[in-house]
Design a protein around this motif. Structure first.
Motif, PDB file in Angstrom:
ATOM      1  N   ASP A  47       0.841  -1.203   0.000  1.00 42.46           N
ATOM      2  CA  ASP A  47       0.000   0.000   0.000  1.00 42.46           C
ATOM      3  C   ASP A  47       0.876   1.252   0.000  1.00 42.46           C
TER       4      ASP A  47
ATOM      5  N   GLU B 228      -5.843 -10.587  -0.414  1.00 41.90           N
ATOM      6  CA  GLU B 228      -6.306  -9.567   0.542  1.00 41.90           C
ATOM      7  C   GLU B 228      -5.979  -8.165   0.028  1.00 41.90           C
TER       8      GLU B 228
ATOM      9  N   ARG C 245      -8.700  -5.063  -0.802  1.00 39.36           N
ATOM     10  CA  ARG C 245      -8.583  -3.684  -0.291  1.00 39.36           C
ATOM     11  C   ARG C 245      -8.240  -2.689  -1.397  1.00 39.36           C
TER      12      ARG C 245
ATOM     13  N   ARG D 124     -15.655  -6.238  -2.903  1.00 44.09           N
ATOM     14  CA  ARG D 124     -15.477  -4.785  -2.776  1.00 44.09           C
ATOM     15  C   ARG D 124     -16.822  -4.073  -2.678  1.00 44.09           C
TER      16      ARG D 124
ATOM     17  N   THR E  80     -14.659   0.307   1.385  1.00 46.37           N
ATOM     18  CA  THR E  80     -13.785   1.004   2.337  1.00 46.37           C
ATOM     19  C   THR E  80     -13.091   2.139   1.613  1.00 46.37           C
TER      20      THR E  80
ATOM     21  N   ASP F 271      -9.928   4.064   0.486  1.00 45.94           N
ATOM     22  CA  ASP F 271      -8.553   3.654   0.206  1.00 45.94           C
ATOM     23  C   ASP F 271      -7.562   4.265   1.174  1.00 45.94           C
TER      24      ASP F 271
ATOM     25  N   ASP G 244      -6.542   3.780   6.026  1.00 49.03           N
ATOM     26  CA  ASP G 244      -5.487   3.210   6.843  1.00 49.03           C
ATOM     27  C   ASP G 244      -4.223   4.063   6.883  1.00 49.03           C
TER      28      ASP G 244
END
Length: 644
Positions: free
Chosen positions: A181, A231, A235, A370, A375, A377, A380
């Motif tokens: 990420d 995973e 995300r 999704r 969520t 992006d 987090d």
């Protein structure tokens, strides 16, 4: 020498107030923080807290216990600390045959990249223990194709001492997910992974792991990475996940210059071997086949009017054959080799700002997931609290400095590459096969990280064989590796062996002597850190000037002083390993220069020797990579022969 006391007596004295509290040794939390380590640590802490809540709720439902009791069972281990310990610029030189064969396509001579090492600690029984280490290579936007905007998950290793054990895979997956990420937010477009377990008897990073810790097989390791990448897809961190064969070798229009050239990867070594086989007339299997290949090669040489090997390299499958629709022979042979094991060479397209729509295609079940679990992006991203000076605050509200690991180098001699760390652990018997040994190893590694200028190997007394940690040691300049502790030196009855020379007293530097070095650059302000980097570069420039300057009346005021330091380095009997502070500083400057020097013959003292040492480390690492590549080829050939 150290004195040992009964733990119960110590506890009794401390409760009675008869003892002063011992100073707290430097911990993993005291290591310098970087933008990357802060991003990873905050993300992992958040996800671990969520996971513990889920597991505790499961225990409440299945075991019919209270939530507090369930959380108490899951909190058997201490907090997890994530730190980045190195960030250095390096260059991967393209091997000779590859370079010559594709010279007509202006194939690069080298690929620059940034090497980063990330280490995970957990506090177990009051001690920070190293549980996981990861090396990543980042090829930025300034890299030539095919390495442009590519990250390579080079090596990772772990030991199974994490508490609770069931969180081990979860934490390591979250760390890799968060790193990808971070990488896509930094503008990297692809992530490359070679899923290949170490051979029996080989260690990637940690020396002597527990006997009951199993090494995963090929299929299990591949699935471990795939589960992590699935995973990532959920995300929206990455899009299409494919493999090197389908991406590069299935396309007949591509040649070997389209395949990323990454340090420690399967492709560079195997491509070099295939080019060598092509030059020698193909694989010689012995007997008549070998004779035929020799005859064919001799005929082709006679028909080619004495064509040289260099010409053969550049024109064997030159531009004309490719334009006419012919395939690159290297790609054909290499494709045949890796096709049975193509799933081990994973390529993931990251969802960066310039990602193409075709590269973001994912399976339907991921699209459905999704939609059901939308969520943000950027949810987090770490939220950093800053004061007026721009400092980041930790959980206790204390201001801490955060280093930008992309702008500032973090040089750590024994962690800059995994082979140097392995050599340090082997030389000092830093092992991970038991928890108590892992604790000792972690404490020593932390000490080295906080005291980077300290000698990496401790001297032992030749008479009593005890390590000389404090006071004075007496060193013989004639006998190799001969030292006496102060007690044996003053004892006329001590067994000194065959040494009869005059011994020289050398003060042993302790942690207190090195005050100011212990915390590295963590306590410096941003301006001080920049000034330190600037001074370092100026000193390197000065040492390069002084080494080349022959003038007795140089206009540079510091030239004469640096020449005297270099002369001291040549004549000093103690050297850096013996504790000479001047030699330590000079050695650091010489090492930084040597890492970037490309001169065929460099006049700077020790430059060629340091570069040779770096080459030897690279050869050790390359030898292990070659062994696992050859073993992988052998295993898949045997499977193919048995199934055929």
């Amino acid at each position: 020498h150290s004195k040992y006391f009964c733990p119960k007596c110590l506890l009794k004295k401390r409760k009675g107030g008869a003892m002063n509290p011992m100073p707290r040794p430097p911990s993993a939390c005291d290591l310098p923080r970087t933008v990357l380590s802060e991003f990873l640590e905050q993300h992992v802490h958040k996800k671990v807290a969520q996971r513990k809540h889920e597991l505790a709720q499961e225990k409440v439902d299945t075991q019919k216990i209270s939530y507090d009791e369930a959380m108490k069972q899951l909190d058997c281990g201490g907090p997890v600390t994530i730190r980045q310990v190195t960030a250095t610029d390096r260059k991967l030189e393209v091997r000779e045959l590859m370079k010559k064969r594709y010279a007509h396509k202006n194939y690069p001579d080298e690929f620059p990249f940034r090497c980063k090492c990330i280490v995970v600690f957990q506090r177990l029984d009051g001690v920070d223990v190293i549980l996981f280490a990861l090396y990543v290579y980042e090829h930025g936007e300034d890299n030539p194709p095919p390495n442009k905007r590519a990250v390579y998950i080079s090596y990772l290793d772990s030991v199974h001492f994490m508490r609770p054990r069931k969180l081990r895979t979860f934490v390591y997956h979250e760390l890799l997910i968060c790193y990808l990420d971070y990488a896509r937010k930094k503008g990297f477009s692809t992530a490359h992974i070679w899923a290949c377990p170490p051979l029996k008897g080989d260690d990637y990073i940690f020396y002597a792991k527990p006997e009951d810790q199993k090494t995963p097989k090929d299929a299990r390791l591949r699935q471990w990475y795939i589960d992590m990448l699935v995973e990532c897809q959920r995300r929206n961190i990455c899009g299409k996940v494919t493999n090197m064969y389908d991406l590069y070798f299935a396309n007949e229009k591509l040649d070997a210059t389209a395949v990323p050239y990454l340090e420690g990867d399967y492709f560079p070594g195997e491509a070099e071997n295939i080019i060598k086989d092509i030059l020698e007339g193909g694989n010689k299997k012995g007997g008549s086949a070998g004779k035929k290949s020799k005859k064919k090669s001799s005929k082709s040489k006679s028909r080619g009017s004495g064509r040289s090997d260099d010409e053969g390299l550049s024109s064997m499958d030159g531009p004309k054959s490719l334009e006419e629709g012919g395939r690159d022979e290297v790609m054909v042979k290499l494709g045949e080799t890796i096709h049975p094991m193509k799933d081990s060479f994973i390529v993931a397209y990251l969802n960066w700002s310039g990602a193409k729509a075709d590269d973001m295609v994912v399976p339907q079940e991921i699209v459905q997931y999704r939609k059901e679990n939308q969520t943000n992006d950027d949810a987090d991203l770490p939220s950093r609290k800053r004061d007026s000076s721009g400092d980041t605050k930790d959980q206790s509200g204390r201001p801490v400095k955060v280093i930008d690991d992309d702008d500032e180098d973090m040089d750590c001699e024994f962690l800059n590459n995994r082979q140097a760390f392995l050599n340090l652990c082997r030389g000092n018997h830093y092992q991970f096969d038991e928890l108590r040994r892992a604790k000792h190893t972690s404490m020593m590694v932390l000490w080295h990280l906080h005291n980077k200028d300290a000698p990496k190997f401790v001297q032992q007394c030749a008479a009593c064989n005890r390590e000389i940690l404090t006071g004075t040691r007496y060193h013989c300049n004639s006998c190799p590796d001969y030292d006496l502790c102060e007690e044996c030196y003053r004892n006329p009855n001590a067994n000194r062996g065959s040494c009869s020379h005059t011994l020289q007293a050398v003060a042993v530097e302790t942690e207190n002597n090195q005050e100011g070095q212990g915390s590295g650059t963590n306590g410096l302000t941003e301006a001080q850190r920049r000034e330190r980097q600037r001074n370092l570069q100026l000193h390197i420039q000065l040492i390069e000037h002084a080494s080349r300057c022959d003038s007795s009346s140089c206009s540079s005021s510091n030239c004469k002083k640096m020449k005297s330091y270099l002369e001291h380095g040549r004549t000093c009997k103690l050297k850096a390993s013996g504790g000479c502070k001047i030699c330590k500083r000079i050695w650091t400057l010489l090492r930084i220069h040597a890492q970037k020097c490309k001169d065929a013959v460099c006049p700077i003292p020790q430059c060629m020797a340091i570069r040779e040492r770096i080459r030897q480390l690279a050869k050790q690492q390359q030898a292990m990579d070659d062994r696992r590549r050859q073993e992988m080829n052998r295993a898949y050939r045997m499977n193919a022969a048995q199934s055929g």
